[in-house]
Design an enzyme around this catalytic site. Structure first.
Site, PDB file in Angstrom:
ATOM      1  N   LYS A  92       0.860  -1.260   0.180  1.00 26.61           N
ATOM      2  CA  LYS A  92      -0.086   0.080  -0.051  1.00 26.61           C
ATOM      3  C   LYS A  92       0.731   1.338   0.036  1.00 26.61           C
ATOM      4  O   LYS A  92       0.183   2.316  -0.205  1.00 26.61           O
ATOM      5  CB  LYS A  92      -0.802  -0.094   1.203  1.00 26.61           C
ATOM      6  CG  LYS A  92      -0.319  -0.122   2.465  1.00 26.61           C
ATOM      7  CD  LYS A  92      -1.493   0.186   3.606  1.00 26.61           C
ATOM      8  CE  LYS A  92      -0.959   0.225   4.929  1.00 26.61           C
ATOM      9  NZ  LYS A  92      -2.061   0.250   6.184  1.00 26.61           N
ATOM     10  N   SER A  98       7.885   2.271   3.773  1.00 21.80           N
ATOM     11  CA  SER A  98       7.409   1.427   4.678  1.00 21.80           C
ATOM     12  C   SER A  98       8.059   1.674   5.973  1.00 21.80           C
ATOM     13  O   SER A  98       9.191   2.594   6.366  1.00 21.80           O
ATOM     14  CB  SER A  98       8.035   0.029   4.387  1.00 21.80           C
ATOM     15  OG  SER A  98       7.450  -0.361   3.137  1.00 21.80           O
ATOM     16  N   THR A 100       9.916   0.222   8.303  1.00 15.72           N
ATOM     17  CA  THR A 100      11.328  -0.271   8.535  1.00 15.72           C
ATOM     18  C   THR A 100      12.222   1.096   8.526  1.00 15.72           C
ATOM     19  O   THR A 100      13.102   0.945   9.224  1.00 15.72           O
ATOM     20  CB  THR A 100      11.708  -1.153   7.562  1.00 15.72           C
ATOM     21  OG1 THR A 100      10.747  -2.406   7.487  1.00 15.72           O
ATOM     22  CG2 THR A 100      12.945  -1.777   7.748  1.00 15.72           C
ATOM     23  N   ASP A 275      -2.769  -4.861   9.088  1.00 11.91           N
ATOM     24  CA  ASP A 275      -3.575  -5.340   7.741  1.00 11.91           C
ATOM     25  C   ASP A 275      -3.510  -6.753   7.635  1.00 11.91           C
ATOM     26  O   ASP A 275      -4.346  -7.502   7.578  1.00 11.91           O
ATOM     27  CB  ASP A 275      -3.114  -4.675   6.567  1.00 11.91           C
ATOM     28  CG  ASP A 275      -3.351  -3.165   6.547  1.00 11.91           C
ATOM     29  OD1 ASP A 275      -4.059  -2.624   7.441  1.00 11.91           O
ATOM     30  OD2 ASP A 275      -2.532  -2.342   5.979  1.00 11.91           O
ATOM     31  N   ARG A 340      13.738  -3.834  27.781  1.00 11.81           N
ATOM     32  CA  ARG A 340      12.669  -2.646  27.491  1.00 11.81           C
ATOM     33  C   ARG A 340      11.703  -2.597  28.514  1.00 11.81           C
ATOM     34  O   ARG A 340      10.993  -1.542  29.087  1.00 11.81           O
ATOM     35  CB  ARG A 340      12.311  -2.599  26.160  1.00 11.81           C
ATOM     36  CG  ARG A 340      13.419  -2.073  25.293  1.00 11.81           C
ATOM     37  CD  ARG A 340      12.868  -2.238  23.674  1.00 11.81           C
ATOM     38  NE  ARG A 340      13.934  -1.759  22.931  1.00 11.81           N
ATOM     39  CZ  ARG A 340      14.017  -1.621  21.553  1.00 11.81           C
ATOM     40  NH1 ARG A 340      12.862  -1.988  21.112  1.00 11.81           N
ATOM     41  NH2 ARG A 340      14.887  -1.007  20.769  1.00 11.81           N
ATOM     42  N   HIS A 407       5.686   0.900  20.954  1.00  9.34           N
ATOM     43  CA  HIS A 407       6.631   0.642  19.931  1.00  9.34           C
ATOM     44  C   HIS A 407       6.621  -0.575  19.065  1.00  9.34           C
ATOM     45  O   HIS A 407       6.785  -0.597  17.869  1.00  9.34           O
ATOM     46  CB  HIS A 407       7.925   0.654  20.580  1.00  9.34           C
ATOM     47  CG  HIS A 407       9.303   0.566  19.633  1.00  9.34           C
ATOM     48  ND1 HIS A 407       9.492   1.430  18.658  1.00  9.34           N
ATOM     49  CD2 HIS A 407      10.253  -0.425  19.796  1.00  9.34           C
ATOM     50  CE1 HIS A 407      10.732   1.337  18.236  1.00  9.34           C
ATOM     51  NE2 HIS A 407      11.018  -0.040  18.698  1.00  9.34           N
ATOM     52  N   GLU A 440       7.175  -8.056  11.563  1.00  5.30           N
ATOM     53  CA  GLU A 440       6.521  -8.066  12.791  1.00  5.30           C
ATOM     54  C   GLU A 440       5.158  -8.433  12.588  1.00  5.30           C
ATOM     55  O   GLU A 440       4.446  -8.522  13.708  1.00  5.30           O
ATOM     56  CB  GLU A 440       6.350  -6.412  13.035  1.00  5.30           C
ATOM     57  CG  GLU A 440       5.790  -6.014  14.222  1.00  5.30           C
ATOM     58  CD  GLU A 440       5.827  -4.430  14.588  1.00  5.30           C
ATOM     59  OE1 GLU A 440       5.381  -4.003  15.787  1.00  5.30           O
ATOM     60  OE2 GLU A 440       6.627  -3.788  13.689  1.00  5.30           O
ATOM     61  N   ARG A 451      10.754  -8.184  23.513  1.00  2.00           N
ATOM     62  CA  ARG A 451      11.479  -8.069  22.621  1.00  2.00           C
ATOM     63  C   ARG A 451      12.752  -7.262  22.805  1.00  2.00           C
ATOM     64  O   ARG A 451      12.574  -6.123  23.408  1.00  2.00           O
ATOM     65  CB  ARG A 451      10.957  -7.760  21.195  1.00  2.00           C
ATOM     66  CG  ARG A 451      12.211  -7.510  19.942  1.00  2.00           C
ATOM     67  CD  ARG A 451      11.500  -7.131  18.637  1.00  2.00           C
ATOM     68  NE  ARG A 451      11.372  -5.533  18.629  1.00  2.00           N
ATOM     69  CZ  ARG A 451      12.138  -4.560  18.643  1.00  2.00           C
ATOM     70  NH1 ARG A 451      13.470  -4.597  18.886  1.00  2.00           N
ATOM     71  NH2 ARG A 451      11.725  -3.281  18.722  1.00  2.00           N
ATOM     72  N   LEU A 457      15.046  -5.739  13.425  1.00  2.00           N
ATOM     73  CA  LEU A 457      15.588  -5.712  12.012  1.00  2.00           C
ATOM     74  C   LEU A 457      16.121  -7.003  11.546  1.00  2.00           C
ATOM     75  O   LEU A 457      16.254  -7.273  10.332  1.00  2.00           O
ATOM     76  CB  LEU A 457      16.646  -4.512  11.884  1.00  2.00           C
ATOM     77  CG  LEU A 457      15.995  -2.954  12.168  1.00  2.00           C
ATOM     78  CD1 LEU A 457      17.308  -2.176  11.955  1.00  2.00           C
ATOM     79  CD2 LEU A 457      14.975  -2.853  11.023  1.00  2.00           C
TER      80      LEU A 457
END
EC number: 1.3.5.1
Length: 664
Positions: A92, A98, A100, A275, A340, A407, A440, A451, A457
């Site tokens: 899209k 994107s 990333t 999506d 985190r 996040h 993801e 995570r 990445l």
């Protein structure tokens, strides 16, 4: 005009002279450009009215179709094309838009450039970071593949930051240790200053231009085409002209990213709307562990923009209103580089206990001005700029106001380590034929309940490649593509038509904001049963309000009102599964912190020797994956559970890490 003609003739003469001076190999014309964006104009495309005369459908046939063109989607798409598969990529967004592109910190890999390192130590840290909800076979695969993935990216031309002797620079990141947690802080995070995601995405995009992949750019994937419990492609809306496209393929890879925009304050792009997760849900397949939502400790207060963990890896510290480096109290060893979930909870507690900063005492500070200005300029240039723009802060002189911000989504589409999508039937995992997921959007599960920073990445690259390799192992280019029914995708078109002419009383933007604020208030860093129950009721009501939506654009050309409404439907399905999964999980694990159930509930009490203990039955402990389903017509959520995979791919080479008390 005569002057313009003379200039034109002069330039033409110079070009001709230059061309004659070029080597013969360069005089054959321009380099072939294989980034095919006019997928709908392929000779093989056929138009039919098999669904509706009002919405004619363009049919395409490919060996494989990838949905999404971020890091995972690009790596899967050009991996398939490189292997000879006729591949389509539906996105899209133009690929370099994107999400990333927004990743900052880096990519973990045990290269050992800063000190001795070992991928097995990385494996241990990732299992521990997951709070023992990660599947250890997938974590084994990912950590072992990480060094090769970084070398591959370097060979593609990714401009990693370097040490003085020319090696890839590696910074410290949270939750990373040496010698199975006993050797101190590891420097394992490979980076490109603080713009690693930007560099990664452009590197992969540049590489993709070498291959003959057909890109359907600015096409919104509506649904999977499922026949006889197997996937046979996707149906998509061309945003530019409103045409409907059925892309039939033997193999489909979902790489659509996360669903961060279910929350009001998040670091995700506005296009991170779950999506693919929603398409899986509408196909009657389960999603896994959606209750585990990562709050990054350092989003800019008031704006939500990401401030990379790399700041703390370079020596930045978190301080409260008293100027205290408070993480020393919560994580005496790792301090500001604890995982985190630990840091976000610690910050929230500081604010709750009155030690927050600012007039409202509702945030803390990230201090960088004690670091050398040249270090900030070379290692954190983007952060210096972001802090000035969004917080008005000069990082060389004053601290950045920060607050935990949504996040990352640890949950997603359940897959094995090969990227094959799973369903769980009678206590057994079954592969969904023809369907893969990565990035993801997927849940392998390598991140479990939390995570570690700089593990995402590399997840994109490793599992995007794994999907391509898995398809290459099981199929050959040109294999017969299974047929679909003439009216396949009819429900998707009916839904689109309903939304296009929706004439209720609620704007899409109003309903979306209500959902986001409810999720922010009811399923945040700390959670409690009564609030979660209230949130379940509110999100269910908001889901019911979808039938009262009002759209304003009745056209089909660049109808962004329609696209945003389709995205809202997707977000609602993700929100439902997130909050119902959180309410049902009566424990605290990783990013899921219950104030009414503060303990992690495993099959054994791992704070004591397990000898002599009786193992809890599966239904009495919570070291298991949540599987969620939604009845799309009613919004009713159904939950099931599947066991965590503790065995590695090779126990002799990489032993299982047994659960233990998790501390930093």
């Amino acid at each position: 005009m005569s002057g313009v003609r003379r200039l034109s003739r002069l330039l033409s003469t110079r070009r001709l002279a230059l061309a004659k001076a070029w080597p013969a190999v360069l005089q054959t014309g321009t380099r072939g450009f294989h980034f095919t964006v006019d997928g709908n104009k392929r000779a093989s495309a056929k138009v039919s009215d098999s669904i509706s005369a009002q919405y004619p459908v363009v049919d395409h046939e490919f060996d494989a179709v990838v949905v999404g063109a971020g890091g995972a989607g690009l790596r899967a798409a050009f991996g398939l094309s490189e292997a000879g598969f006729n591949t389509a990529c539906v996105t899209k967004l133009f690929p370099t838009r994107s999400h990333t592109v927004a990743a900052q910190g880096g990519i973990n890999a045990a290269l050992g450039n800063m000190e001795e390192d070992n991928w097995r130590w990385h494996f241990y840290d990732t299992v521990k970071g997951s709070d023992w909800l990660g599947d250890q076979d997938a974590i084994h695969y990912m950590t072992e593949q990480a060094p090769a993935a970084v070398v591959e990216l370097e060979n593609y031309g990714m401009p990693f930051s370097r040490t003085e002797d020319g090696k890839i620079y590696q910074r410290a990141f949270g939750g990373q240790s040496l010698k199975f947690g006993k050797g101190g802080q590891a420097h394992r995070c490979c980076c490109v200053a603080d713009r690693t995601g930007h560099s990664l995405l452009h590197t992969l995009y540049g590489r993709s231009l070498r291959y003959d992949t057909s890109y359907f750019v600015e096409y919104f994937a509506l649904d999977l085409l499922m026949e006889n419990r197997e996937c046979r492609g996707v149906i998509a809306l061309c945003i530019e002209d409103g045409s409907i496209h059925r892309i039939r393929a033997k193999n489909t890879v979902v790489a659509t990213g996360g669903y961060g925009r279910t929350y009001f304050s998040c670091t995700s792009a506005h296009t991170s709307t779950g999506d693919g997760t929603a398409m899986i849900t509408r196909a009657g397949l389960p999603c896994q562990d959606l209750e585990f939502v990562q709050f990054h400790p350092t989003g800019i207060y008031g704006a939500g923009c990401l401030i990379t963990e790399g700041c703390r890896g370079e020596g930045g510290i978190l301080i409260n209103s008293q100027g205290e480096r408070f993480m020393e109290r919560y994580a005496p060893v790792a301090k500001d580089l604890a995982s985190r979930d630990v840091v976000s909870r610690s910050m929230t507690l500081e604010i709750r206990e009155g030690r927050g900063c600012g007039p409202e005492k509702d945030h803390v500070y990230l201090q960088l001005h004690h670091l050398p200005p040249e270090q900030l300029a070379t290692r954190l240039p983007g952060i210096s700029e972001t802090a000035m723009i969004f917080a008005g802060v000069d990082v060389t002189k004053e601290p950045i106001p920060v607050l935990p911000t949504v996040h990352y989504n640890m949950g997603g589409i359940p897959t094995n380590y090969k990227g094959q999508v799973l369903r769980h039937v009678n206590g057994q995992d079954q592969i969904v034929p023809g369907l893969y997921a990565c990035g993801e959007a997927a849940c392998a599960s390598v991140h479990g309940a939390n995570r570690l920073g700089a593990n995402s990445l590399w997840d994109l690259v490793v599992f995007g490649r794994a999907c391509a390799l898995s398809i290459e192992e099981s199929c050959r280019p040109g294999d017969k593509v299974p047929p679909i029914k003439p009216n396949a995708g009819e429900e998707s078109v009916m839904n689109l038509d309903k939304l296009r002419f929706a004439d209720g009383s609620i704007r899409t933007s109003e309903l979306r904001l209500s959902m986001q604020k409810s999720m922010q208030n009811h399923a945040a860093v700390f959670r409690v049963g009564s609030v979660l129950q209230e949130g379940c009721g509110k999100i269910s009501k908001l889901y019911g309000d979808l039938k009262h939506l009002k759209t304003f654009d009745r056209g089909m050309v660049w109808n962004t009102d329609l696209v945003e409404t389709l995205e809202l439907q997707n977000l609602m399905l993700c929100a439902l599964q997130t909050i119902y999964g959180a309410e049902a999980r009566k424990e605290s694990r990783g990013a899921h912190a219950r104030e009414d159930y503060k303990a992690r509930i495993d099959e054994y009490d791992y704070s004591k020797p397990i000898q002599g203990q009786q193992k809890k039955p599966f239904e009495e402990h919570w070291r298991k994956h949540t599987l969620s389903y939604v009845d799309v017509s009613t919004g009713k959520v159904t939950l099931e559970y599947r066991p965590v995979i503790d065995k590695t791919l090779n126990e002799a080479d990489c032993a299982t890490v047994p659960p233990a008390i998790r501390s930093y």
